[in-house]
Design an enzyme around this catalytic site. Structure first.
Site, mmCIF file in Angstrom:
data_model
loop_
_atom_site.group_PDB
_atom_site.id
_atom_site.type_symbol
_atom_site.label_atom_id
_atom_site.label_comp_id
_atom_site.label_asym_id
_atom_site.label_seq_id
_atom_site.Cartn_x
_atom_site.Cartn_y
_atom_site.Cartn_z
ATOM 1 N N ASP A 134 0.814 -0.954 0.146
ATOM 2 C CA ASP A 134 -0.032 -0.010 -0.075
ATOM 3 C C ASP A 134 1.099 1.341 0.186
ATOM 4 O OD1 ASP A 134 -2.672 -1.216 0.027
ATOM 5 O OD2 ASP A 134 -2.089 -1.904 2.062
ATOM 6 N N TRP B 277 -38.805 1.933 -12.487
ATOM 7 C CA TRP B 277 -39.832 2.862 -13.069
ATOM 8 C C TRP B 277 -40.964 2.763 -11.964
ATOM 9 C CZ3 TRP B 277 -44.878 1.075 -14.600
ATOM 10 C CH2 TRP B 277 -45.594 2.164 -15.130
ATOM 11 N N ASP C 46 -50.970 16.223 -22.897
ATOM 12 C CA ASP C 46 -49.746 15.162 -22.758
ATOM 13 C C ASP C 46 -49.714 14.766 -24.085
ATOM 14 O OD1 ASP C 46 -48.430 12.629 -21.709
ATOM 15 O OD2 ASP C 46 -48.369 14.263 -20.051
ATOM 16 N N ASP C 47 -49.531 13.360 -24.305
ATOM 17 C CA ASP C 47 -49.095 12.477 -25.591
ATOM 18 C C ASP C 47 -50.303 12.324 -26.373
ATOM 19 O OD1 ASP C 47 -47.840 10.895 -27.364
ATOM 20 O OD2 ASP C 47 -47.277 9.531 -25.685
ATOM 21 N N ARG D 286 -40.737 0.165 -25.716
ATOM 22 C CA ARG D 286 -41.922 0.848 -25.776
ATOM 23 C C ARG D 286 -42.085 1.158 -27.435
ATOM 24 N NH1 ARG D 286 -44.724 6.846 -23.864
ATOM 25 N NH2 ARG D 286 -46.379 5.695 -23.202
ATOM 26 N N ASP E 78 -40.332 14.798 -22.277
ATOM 27 C CA ASP E 78 -40.216 13.231 -21.936
ATOM 28 C C ASP E 78 -39.115 12.482 -22.531
ATOM 29 O OD1 ASP E 78 -40.716 11.021 -20.569
ATOM 30 O OD2 ASP E 78 -43.150 11.371 -21.115
ATOM 31 N N CYS F 281 -38.722 15.293 -17.642
ATOM 32 C CA CYS F 281 -39.684 13.709 -17.497
ATOM 33 C C CYS F 281 -38.856 12.801 -18.084
ATOM 34 C CB CYS F 281 -41.189 13.983 -17.953
ATOM 35 S SG CYS F 281 -41.791 12.476 -17.703
ATOM 36 N N ASP G 219 -44.030 8.255 -12.498
ATOM 37 C CA ASP G 219 -45.287 7.974 -13.132
ATOM 38 C C ASP G 219 -46.246 7.433 -12.049
ATOM 39 O OD1 ASP G 219 -44.765 8.850 -15.525
ATOM 40 O OD2 ASP G 219 -44.349 6.973 -16.602
HETATM 41 C C1 GLA Z 1 -44.407 9.075 -19.970
HETATM 42 C C2 GLA Z 1 -44.455 10.072 -18.855
HETATM 43 C C3 GLA Z 1 -46.069 10.040 -18.673
HETATM 44 C C4 GLA Z 1 -46.946 10.249 -19.973
HETATM 45 C C5 GLA Z 1 -46.273 9.275 -20.872
HETATM 46 C C6 GLA Z 1 -47.155 9.588 -22.137
HETATM 47 O O1 GLA Z 1 -44.685 7.718 -19.372
HETATM 48 O O2 GLA Z 1 -43.927 9.924 -17.715
HETATM 49 O O3 GLA Z 1 -46.386 10.912 -17.740
HETATM 50 O O4 GLA Z 1 -46.352 11.568 -20.392
HETATM 51 O O5 GLA Z 1 -45.237 9.016 -21.101
HETATM 52 O O6 GLA Z 1 -46.910 8.713 -23.229
#
Ligand code: GLA
Length: 740
Positions: A81, A195, A368-369, A445, A480, A528, A550
């Site tokens: 050492d 997750w 959102d999406d 996904r 996201d 996100c 989520d």
């Molecule tokens: C991720 C985000 C969610 C939402 C979905 C949409 O999972 O964390 O809050 O926006 O995508 O597809």
């Protein structure tokens, strides 16, 4: 050389902050010792007799006249050492028989891999020093950047590695900084998850060997977060010494916590060396991320209060509207459509939700999406950022106008770095994704990751986001990022340069965010990544808030929010109230419980409010109004975790105190009352003992006989008792105290 930052100068740069002590950055030429003082901390390092830069002291603030002799290398313990390994270097090169974690490891073009860094020179900077090290023989230079925050004593450290030779050098491992603590008994705190299950606080004794916290995923990750806190001996939530740190990097990262052969602790963090290799041609430089580190003598609570303030004052971006202010503006209370409609968005549906949201007192409506391309589910559309004509035949304008007419601003979901193979973008540019030619492209996904390191991809992403903001009145992006990397190839470049992707991808991400904010100086952005997969002090330089998880189950959120709060300010912690029974745990909870759980951070509503009863809407409206009144205290005040919800605790409670101690907010939650145990008396903290505070319930009741007003000393020493009716499963109460 003596450098003292005057009180007046400090006040000029941070107008709303009052400092107890001025910061100093000093170098003593005789002993070759550098000393940085800020807040209640001192950090000392020096050039030792061999010429290495050695850590000397990190802890409570020392006396102004205290001095140190020249740093002494640790002795050789045995022939196994060496002194080089035992000595806590500020930034150790791998060479000379170093067996601990190196800060820097390189391979030279001729195969030589020995690197020994010695002090070369230094310059003074705004709140610290730039110290230049150089290899003992070859022209590899490393500049260590140090700056200390005068108020919190938090240090920001990073390194610039430069090849001043004529041949290429490959950097195989590069830390931002290494921190050292002398031999002792320590407990390591770190955050892990998955997750929908982020922010688990782990606490374990530091034993001999190494504990590696990391992400190899290309982004920060849900599984571990780049933050640590080390407690000495018996330190707890409010007492004892804690050293903490957080890495400002949203790419693959690694923090290695070691207890070495002589029982000293070291923390080394920066780029993840796994699959790393950054070629530096003649004259090229590599800049590491910043590793922030701080010290508290007031336990984990003191550590997180310092970090929260630092984040608010020095990390989080400002919009044009808040430029120059000590803290960013509190987050608008949002409505988000995701859990209500998922991909089934439409002009009429969103307008109907917007009307309901406005009636509740919501500030911002976020779609959102599902609004773009051929996006009916998660199989198609990512990459095609044009408005879906079937769902929005007249574009976004009618919806945005409606949202504005209802008194809210408008936010939109985007996932800029991703592409579905079923998209026009992928059909046009299949080479734009991260991939190795001739190898499968692993989908998650149903999507692939665009190689943002490429200039053409960066330009495309910046282009469509800029266009969206230019053509529409959009106040906010929810940005996201719903998968991690696989096959991280970049075949545009020669083989020897392809691994640069680990650095350039993240740099381009930051560059796009910075450019968008420059061009649209009032836009706000949320980070996100399928929840809390990209939360770190790097992304928080460019984003105003994050989506922690989520998982919106209000009970799970209590412990997630508790974990989150060790590292990040409640200001950035978005928390939605969603429907019950919850989709994840099938747990049924009252609206009042759900509201109060979310009110611990930056409140949002994500339920299908079209289905709410008039009573539910009235309750939410009342609590949103109550929240608006105390929001600055909750999200920007000093947070005390009075009772942790961790470890199956039947009870939990938090308290925040405004900076000026004129207001405090208390939240209390019951998981399940068992055997009739009453909620414990809460001895409040951080109040002005001499001031008189009036107690007002936001939800729930205090025990009969509790004074309507009492001194800070009374609330802190006698404490707050809850009504005996405060019993049952998933119960919540909240109070405010206002200085009279
Ligand atoms: C991720 C985000 C969610 C939402 C979905 C949409 O999972 O964390 O809050 O926006 O995508 O597809």
């Amino acid at each position: 050389m003596l450098k003292t930052f005057s009180f007046a100068l400090v006040l000029m740069s941070l107008p709303l902050v009052v400092f107890a002590q001025a910061a100093t950055a000093r170098f003593d030429a005789g002993s070759k010792v550098f000393r940085l003082d800020g807040g209640n901390a001192s950090y000392v390092f020096g050039v030792n007799a061999r010429g290495e830069l050695q850590q000397v002291y990190w802890g409570g603030r020392l006396g102004a006249t205290d001095s140190f002799p020249q740093a002494m290398p640790m002795r050789e313990w045995a022939s196994f050492d060496s002194s080089y390994s035992n000595t806590p270097q500020e930034y150790a090169g791998w060479g000379a028989g170093l067996f601990n974690e190196p800060a820097l490891k390189v391979t030279f073009a001729d195969g030589n891999r020995d690197l020994v860094l010695h002090y070369e020179s230094h310059t003074e900077t705004a709140n610290g020093f730039d110290v230049v090290l150089k290899d003992i023989a070859r022209p590899v230079f490393v500049t260590l950047h140090y700056s200390i925050d005068p108020e919190s004593g938090i240090l920001a450290r990073s390194a610039t590695i430069e090849n001043r030779g004529t041949d290429a050098v490959t950097v195989e491992q590069a830390a931002a900084a290494a921190w050292a603590l002398p031999a002792g008994h320590y407990t390591l705190n770190y955050l892990t998850g998955r997750w929908a299950g982020e922010w688990t606080l782990n606490q374990e004794t530091i034993h001999a060997g190494a504990r590696v916290l990391e992400s190899r995923r290309g982004s920060t990750g849900h599984q571990a977060n780049p933050w640590f806190a080390i407690q000495a001996g018996e330190a707890d939530e409010e007492h004892g010494e804690v050293w903490f740190g957080a890495l400002g990097w949203s790419g693959s990262w690694r923090i290695t916590v070691e207890q070495d052969q002589l029982d000293a602790a070291r923390v080394t963090g920066g780029f993840n060396p796994f699959d790393f290799g950054y070629g530096l041609k003649a004259g090229e430089k590599l800049q590491t991320p910043v590793f922030y580190g701080g010290y508290s003598a007031h336990g984990l609570g003191g550590a997180s209060r310092l970090l929260h303030r630092y984040e608010l004052e020095h990390i989080l971006p400002r919009t044009q509207a808040t430029a120059g202010q000590a803290a960013p503006k509190v987050r608008p209370v949002i409505y988000n459509s995701w859990e209500a409609t998922e991909f089934r968005v439409s002009e009429a549906g969103q307008m109907a939700l917007a009307e309901k949201a406005a009636a509740l007192g919501i500030d911002r409506f976020v779609m959102d999406d599902g609004w773009f391309g051929q996006r009916k589910d998660d199989h198609a559309g990512l990459g095609d950022w044009y408005v879906n004509q079937e769902k929005f035949p007249h574009g976004l304008k009618p919806l945005i106008d409606k949202v504005h007419a209802l008194g809210m601003d408008f936010g939109l979901w985007v996932e800029p770095e991703m592409v579905n193979p079923n998209s026009d973008l992928y059909r046009a540019h299949p080479d734009w994704v991260l991939h190795f030619p001739g190898r499968p492209e692993s989908e998650q996904r149903n999507q692939l990751v665009l190689n943002l390191a490429r200039a053409d991809v960066r330009d495309y992403v910046l282009g469509f986001l800029d266009k969206l903001l230019t053509e529409n009145d959009i106040a906010f992006f929810k940005w996201d990022y719903n998968r991690n990397w696989a096959e991280p190839g970049w075949d545009q470049l020669p083989a020897s340069e392809q691994k640069r992707v680990y650095v350039e991808f993240t740099r381009n991400l930051y560059g796009i965010l910075a450019e968008l904010r420059k061009k649209h100086p009032n836009v706000e952005i949320e980070s996100c990544s399928g929840g809390g997969g990209r939360v770190d002090l790097g992304i928080l330089r460019y984003t105003d808030e994050v989506w922690p998880s989520d998982n919106t189950d209000p009970f799970d959120r209590l412990s997630q929010q508790d974990g989150f709060s060790y590292a990040y300010t409640p200001q950035v912690m978005m928390a939605w109230v969603t429907d019950t029974p919850h989709w994840l745990n099938k747990r049924t909870t009252s609206l009042s419980y759900r509201m109060l759980s979310s009110m611990q951070g930056s409140l949002g509503i994500g339920a299908n409010i079209a289905n709410w009863t008039p009573d539910e809407a009235a309750l939410a409206k009342r609590l949103i109004a109550a929240y608006h009144q105390v929001q600055p205290t909750i999200v920007e005040g000093d947070l005390y975790r009075l009772i942790s919800p961790r470890n199956e605790s039947a009870f939990s409670a938090t308290q925040t105190v405004s900076r000026d101690k004129t207001q405090s907010v208390v939240f209390a939650f019951i998981h399940s009352t068992q055997k009739g145990h009453v909620f414990p008396t809460l001895k409040l903290k951080g109040l002005d003992p001499a001031a008189e505070y009036a107690l007002t319930p936001i939800e729930g009741k205090a025990r009969e006989g509790t004074p309507a007003a009492a001194s800070g000393a009374w609330w802190m020493n006698h404490g707050l008792d809850f009504s005996e009716d405060f019993r049952g499963d998933f119960q919540a109460a909240a109070f405010r105290l206002d200085k009279k």
